[in-house]
Design a protein around this motif. Sequence first.
Motif, short mmCIF file in Angstrom:
data_model
loop_
_atom_site.label_atom_id
_atom_site.label_comp_id
_atom_site.label_asym_id
_atom_site.label_seq_id
_atom_site.Cartn_x
_atom_site.Cartn_y
_atom_site.Cartn_z
N THR A 67 0.83 -1.21 -0.10
CA THR A 67 0.10 -0.17 -0.24
C THR A 67 0.79 1.33 0.05
OG1 THR A 67 -1.63 -1.26 1.15
CG2 THR A 67 -1.77 1.45 1.25
N GLY A 118 2.25 1.50 -3.61
CA GLY A 118 1.11 1.92 -4.37
C GLY A 118 0.53 0.87 -5.40
N HIS A 119 0.59 -0.35 -4.76
CA HIS A 119 0.09 -1.54 -5.59
C HIS A 119 -1.44 -1.46 -5.79
CE1 HIS A 119 -0.76 -5.66 -6.80
NE2 HIS A 119 0.53 -6.08 -6.65
N LEU A 173 -0.90 9.00 -1.09
CA LEU A 173 -1.97 8.19 -1.77
C LEU A 173 -2.43 8.91 -3.05
CD1 LEU A 173 -3.69 7.19 1.34
CD2 LEU A 173 -2.32 5.61 0.11
N SER A 213 1.00 8.35 -8.10
CA SER A 213 1.39 7.28 -8.82
C SER A 213 2.60 6.42 -8.30
CB SER A 213 1.62 7.54 -10.23
OG SER A 213 2.62 8.14 -10.22
N VAL A 214 2.64 5.11 -8.60
CA VAL A 214 3.80 4.42 -8.29
C VAL A 214 5.04 5.08 -8.41
CG1 VAL A 214 4.90 2.38 -8.44
CG2 VAL A 214 2.41 2.38 -8.27
N ARG A 247 5.71 8.03 -6.57
CA ARG A 247 6.25 7.99 -5.32
C ARG A 247 7.69 7.32 -4.84
NH1 ARG A 247 0.78 4.64 -2.51
NH2 ARG A 247 -0.74 5.78 -3.92
#
Length: 258
Positions: free
Chosen positions: A52, A55-56, A74, A77-78, A81
């Motif tokens: 989490t 960012g899965h 949150l 995007s992945v 991050r």
Amino acid sequence: MSVLEIRDLHVSVETEQGTKPILRGVDLTIRKGETHAIMGPNGSGKSTLAYTIAGHPKYTVDSGSITLDGEDVLAMSVDERARAGLFLAMQYPVEIPGVTVTNFLRTAKTAVEGEAPAIRGWIKDVRESMKNLRMEPAFAERNVNEGFSGGEKKRHEILQLELLKPQFAVLDETDSGLDVDALKIVSEGVNRAKENTGLGVLLITHYTRILRYIKPDFVHVFVAGKIAEQGGPELADRLENEGYDRFLVDAVVAPEGA
Ligand SMILES: Nc1ncnc2c1ncn2[C@@H]1O[C@H](COP(=O)(O)OP(=O)(O)OP(=O)(O)O)[C@@H](O)[C@H]1O
Ligand SMILES: [Mg+2]
């Protein structure tokens, strides 16, 4: 001073049987330079927390927040991050057929920094980090994780950590499956990153063994989707001796969704 803050985090996952709540109110604050160990029984949600943070897409945040220096993680995007300085070493690193370690590392570094690293310095850094982790140079030309042994996969995760230089690293059972020498080598890699960049570490583990090398400032007991107790390094020893029984009784008594 950078800080990663997780507040009252509730996360669920879609399964064939419907929506399954997994995280049930996680609170955790990690400052740069600190090492936090998370220990807890199988299936309690430790990897879910790790995914989490990274960012899965499989995990839905129902409520709560994750912030990095006040910025809403949150909403990122992945990729964002990773650029913001978050790093995840996965419990089960995935194979990337057709992509060599060399290309993967350079692409990742370029993505995180926003520009390609200068070639000479980069090659030197990669060689040096691989040497530190006792990885044969031939690994650089192999496809990512394809045919790697369990321990080799974990070393490759720490190689990424050393080269990408994140601010915060989540290490999900990086110690699992390592022989005694590899455990020491991998721990040294993490400690180097801590010294060189003031890395903040969230270390998920089942064993106190790794905590002898990577000293935690805090130990958290994770049960049924949240932190049931926290303490210092002595808590890890107590868990190793006593197991999780006293927490599990409480978790079972609490009604579902409470
Ligand atoms: N994609 C998914 N689909 C269905 N269930 C899932 C999924 N991901 C996680 N779960 C369930 O959520 C719970 C928590 O899983 P998680 O992998 O976070 O546990 P863990 O604490 O990391 O366990 P371990 O110590 O065994 O690694 C488990 O019951 C697991 O089966
Ligand atoms: Mg796990």
